[in-house]
Scaffold this motif. Structure first.
Motif, PDB file in Angstrom:
ATOM      1  N   TYR A 128       0.813  -1.219   0.000  1.00  0.00           N
ATOM      2  CA  TYR A 128       0.000   0.000   0.000  1.00  0.00           C
ATOM      3  C   TYR A 128       0.851   1.276   0.000  1.00  0.00           C
ATOM      4  CZ  TYR A 128      -4.254  -2.673   1.033  1.00  0.00           C
ATOM      5  OH  TYR A 128      -5.324  -3.534   0.957  1.00  0.00           O
ATOM      6  N   TYR A 129       2.007   1.200   0.676  1.00  0.00           N
ATOM      7  CA  TYR A 129       2.824   2.416   0.845  1.00  0.00           C
ATOM      8  C   TYR A 129       4.282   2.143   0.476  1.00  0.00           C
ATOM      9  CZ  TYR A 129      -1.090   4.054   3.765  1.00  0.00           C
ATOM     10  OH  TYR A 129      -2.334   4.419   4.232  1.00  0.00           O
ATOM     11  N   ASP A 130       4.964   3.163  -0.024  1.00  0.00           N
ATOM     12  CA  ASP A 130       6.396   3.043  -0.336  1.00  0.00           C
ATOM     13  C   ASP A 130       7.238   3.151   0.937  1.00  0.00           C
ATOM     14  OD1 ASP A 130       5.831   2.835  -3.017  1.00  0.00           O
ATOM     15  OD2 ASP A 130       5.942   5.003  -3.365  1.00  0.00           O
ATOM     16  N   GLU A 131       6.722   3.901   1.918  1.00  0.00           N
ATOM     17  CA  GLU A 131       7.482   4.165   3.143  1.00  0.00           C
ATOM     18  C   GLU A 131       6.715   3.619   4.346  1.00  0.00           C
ATOM     19  OE1 GLU A 131       9.234   8.023   5.615  1.00  0.00           O
ATOM     20  OE2 GLU A 131       7.627   8.301   4.170  1.00  0.00           O
ATOM     21  N   THR A 132       7.230   2.574   4.973  1.00  0.00           N
ATOM     22  CA  THR A 132       6.578   2.004   6.157  1.00  0.00           C
ATOM     23  C   THR A 132       7.632   1.722   7.228  1.00  0.00           C
ATOM     24  OG1 THR A 132       6.812  -0.285   5.375  1.00  0.00           O
ATOM     25  CG2 THR A 132       4.778   0.864   4.767  1.00  0.00           C
ATOM     26  N   TYR A 133       7.225   1.821   8.477  1.00  0.00           N
ATOM     27  CA  TYR A 133       8.134   1.565   9.602  1.00  0.00           C
ATOM     28  C   TYR A 133       7.441   0.630  10.584  1.00  0.00           C
ATOM     29  CZ  TYR A 133      10.728   5.588   7.853  1.00  0.00           C
ATOM     30  OH  TYR A 133      11.455   6.443   7.061  1.00  0.00           O
ATOM     31  N   LEU A 134       8.194  -0.336  11.078  1.00  0.00           N
ATOM     32  CA  LEU A 134       7.621  -1.331  11.984  1.00  0.00           C
ATOM     33  C   LEU A 134       8.475  -1.391  13.250  1.00  0.00           C
ATOM     34  CD1 LEU A 134       5.186  -3.198  11.478  1.00  0.00           C
ATOM     35  CD2 LEU A 134       6.784  -5.002  10.844  1.00  0.00           C
ATOM     36  N   LEU A 135       7.832  -1.425  14.421  1.00  0.00           N
ATOM     37  CA  LEU A 135       8.595  -1.542  15.664  1.00  0.00           C
ATOM     38  C   LEU A 135       7.821  -2.329  16.711  1.00  0.00           C
ATOM     39  CD1 LEU A 135       8.431   1.693  17.756  1.00  0.00           C
ATOM     40  CD2 LEU A 135       7.434   1.689  15.493  1.00  0.00           C
ATOM     41  N   GLY A 136       8.538  -2.756  17.744  1.00  0.00           N
ATOM     42  CA  GLY A 136       7.951  -3.596  18.792  1.00  0.00           C
ATOM     43  C   GLY A 136       8.963  -4.661  19.167  1.00  0.00           C
ATOM     44  N   GLU A 137       8.688  -5.406  20.231  1.00  0.00           N
ATOM     45  CA  GLU A 137       9.644  -6.410  20.725  1.00  0.00           C
ATOM     46  C   GLU A 137       9.963  -7.458  19.663  1.00  0.00           C
ATOM     47  OE1 GLU A 137      10.256  -9.406  24.568  1.00  0.00           O
ATOM     48  OE2 GLU A 137       8.325  -8.420  24.272  1.00  0.00           O
TER      49      GLU A 137
END
Length: 647
Positions: free
Chosen positions: A452-461
């Motif tokens: 869906y997006y060119d720029e994505t960020y993922l975080l979490g343990e």
């Protein structure tokens, strides 16, 4: 552990972006209060918010309108936060405040309720690091003294050994102030490892001093000769360990550099202490050694070499049978990349089990995507909700509504979802924080978001552990290669031989592979940091046994045939190698038994077992290899001058 990831790793970049864009951080702790009404749960929430160092407190009232009956709300959403009169409140504990804040939360919730999460693990580890090191030392020092008393002829010699190394350990711990901060793993492991690995240097020196005292009247002259004789062995021993630990500092994952730097510093300080401080101390107080002489407690191992060499063919055959399965097994072990689970006999472990029993697994993962197109965001959220192991998704489009423009609402409602540039979507997953399922889900979330997006960020343990896995696996190859190359160069210079380094490294590396294969055959997951460190530490620390043995054999081989030289070497050196291995093994098993930190415990158990395996390999397999390859060693060693039998 996340602090040791490189700044350019995806999860660290995502963490930095979220801290910049959103005031409310990701939850790193969950508190369960039992048998409470909705009103009582809200009171607990308020009290938690009032604790300094706590922020981002989230409960049911943040995702459901509590003015309406709960029966009208989405059942899955409600059960994520409240079921069977038990409330589960998510919150963030500031970095650096974990110990203080968790103590305050324990005081607030009492024994019957529970708290779990990354912050709790950190707090537990920090609290245990100091006290557990002291517990391990309290058990270890008497055991080492007993081992040393058995190996010497004076009651005072062991005290001199421990003072010399103890001084260097205290200086090493003190100089950490210039580094600024060190890991709790380093704090727990480094002082005890330094003691175990460098005690040999003191033993080499004082044993030589005792030998020269029999022939030389002047103690100063005897010490001078002892220093001259033991210097090459101590330098070779310290160099292999030094360069082995130096390899750890090249790890991208910062824990390696943290521990490596400490151990390198420790080895250097121990070497200086043994070569400068110990001779001075001994010459000042040598009459104490004379006054406290005792009889030899352990008989001489005369003729044991004859019996060991009868087993040379079975020993070689056994190792040939084991080496390939061990090599394959150690690379196929199931690994844990975090700290592992807290033991059941701790409050942290019991709390984690209690929360999981009531609410199941619940690991939050935060996704940041560009803000603007709410239709696209809604489609993404629907697709994320369909993914396996996703229990619920919290976003503006499904908690508020995609039809209501955010600018029509108060900032307090929208700020947890929108920053102006980014939309924040929180997924609650039902996987463990790591493992095949968890990492597979991370990859699916990334793939879905990227469609869906060119720029994505993922975080979490889970995301942090996913990054850790990718980074430390690369580190492993580099560190092992550097360790083997640097130790091979030291051995090459020490023995001026092309074949001896190969024989020695093969002997010790085989013991490392067998050691690391055990978890595979026992189906026990292994903490990866432990695996990574031990493959370096065991090789660097136990190759000394092989050096001591081979050096003696090499000297004797110039005066007698191979079989006679090897038998004499076994008779003369088996006890010294056993003492060294017994100390290192005791250190390992005591660390493994006393530590509640899964990483420290894993390192201890591997070290204890590894030292014993290395001892067995050096006593039973190395002699066989030296005899089998005697002709090759002679041809590939500069100025070997081996004894030739007259025909």
């Amino acid at each position: 552990m996340a602090d040791y990831l490189p700044d350019d790793s995806p999860s660290m970049q995502a963490m930095d972006l979220m801290e910049k864009e959103f005031d409310e951080p990701i939850a790193n702790a969950r508190v369960m209060v039992k048998d409470v009404s909705v009103t009582e749960a809200l009171e607990y929430k308020e009290k938690l918010e009032a604790i300094e160092g706590v922020s981002g407190v989230t409960w049911l009232d943040d995702v459901v309108d509590l003015k309406k009956p709960l029966e009208m709300a989405n059942e899955d959403t409600v059960e994520t936060y409240y079921q069977d009169k038990n409330a589960l409140i998510s919150l963030n504990i500031s970095e650096g405040d974990e110990v203080e804040v968790t103590d305050k939360i324990y005081d607030l919730i009492g024994e019957e309720n529970a708290i779990t999460g990354e912050a709790v693990t950190t707090a537990t580890s920090q609290q245990m690091a100091g006290s557990e090191s002291m517990n391990a030392a309290a058990l270890l020092v008497p055991i080492i003294i007993i081992i040393l008393v058995l190996s010497t002829n004076s009651w005072m010699e062991p005290v001199f050994f421990l003072i010399a190394i103890g001084v260097s350990i205290v200086i090493n711990l003190g100089t950490n102030i210039f580094i600024g901060e060190i890991s709790f793993i380093t704090q727990s492991v480094a002082p005890i490892l330094q003691l175990a690995v460098s005690l040999d240097y003191a033993i080499f020196l004082l044993h030589s001093f005792s030998d020269f005292r029999k022939d030389v009247d002047d103690p100063a002259k005897a010490m001078q000769l002892a220093m001259k004789r033991s210097f090459p062995a101590i330098v070779a021993s310290a160099s292999t360990t030094f360069f082995g630990f130096m390899a750890l500092t090249f790890m991208e994952f910062g824990i390696g550099a943290d521990l490596g730097l400490n151990l390198v510093k420790g080895i250097l300080l121990s070497f200086i202490s043994v070569m400068v401080f110990l001779p001075a101390l001994t010459l000042m107080l040598y009459h104490w050694i004379d006054r406290t002489k005792h009889r030899q407690f352990v008989p001489d191992f005369n003729n044991i070499g004859k019996y060991v060499m009868k087993l040379r063919i079975p020993s070689l055959l056994l190792v040939l049978l084991l080496i390939v399965p061990a090599f394959l097994a150690q690379s196929n072990t199931t690994f844990l990349y975090g700290t592992g689970e807290q033991p059941d006999n701790t409050r942290a472990g019991q709390d984690a089990d209690a929360i999981e029993e009531e609410f199941g697994k619940n690991v939050p993962v935060v996704l940041l995507v560009p803000q603007g197109d709410r239709g696209k965001e809604e489609n993404l959220v629907h697709q994320l909700e369909e993914l396996p192991n996703v229990s619920s998704v919290v976003s503006y489009v499904n908690i508020v509504s995609s039809a209501i423009p955010p600018e029509y609402l108060e900032k307090s409602v929208t700020e947890q979802f929108y920053s102006g540039d980014y939309a924040r979507i929180t997924l609650y997953t039902e996987t463990e924080s790591e493992g095949k399922e968890a990492f597979s889900l991370i990859e699916k979330v990334k793939k879905t978001a990227n469609s869906y997006y060119d720029e994505t960020y993922l975080l979490g343990e889970s995301v942090t552990l996913y990054d850790m896995k990718n980074i430390v696996q690369k580190d492993n190859k580099l560190v092992n290669l550097l360790t083997v190359i640097t130790i091979a160069i030291v051995l090459l210079i020490t023995f001026r031989s092309l074949s001896i380094p190969v024989v020695l490294l093969l002997t010790i590396q085989t013991s490392v592979w067998i050691n690391l294969a055990v978890p595979y055959f026992t189906d026990t997951p292994l903490v990866y940091v432990g695996y990574l460190l031990i493959s370096t530490i065991q090789l660097a620390a136990t190759v000394d046994y092989g050096i001591l043995f081979t050096e003696n054999y090499y000297t004797l081989r110039k005066e007698m045939p191979a079989m006679e030289a090897i038998r004499k070497t076994i008779d003369g050196k088996i006890f010294a190698i056993f003492i060294s291995a017994a100390i290192l093994s005791s250190v390992g098993f005591i660390l493994g038994a006393t530590s509640t930190n899964p990483i420290v415990s894993a390192i201890g158990l591997l070290l204890g077992r590894g030292a014993l395996l290395a001892f067995l390999m050096v006593v039973f397999v190395l002699p066989a290899l030296l005899v089998v390859f005697d002709k090759l060693i002679e041809k590939t060693t500069w100025k070997a001058n081996f004894y030739k039998e007259r025909g």
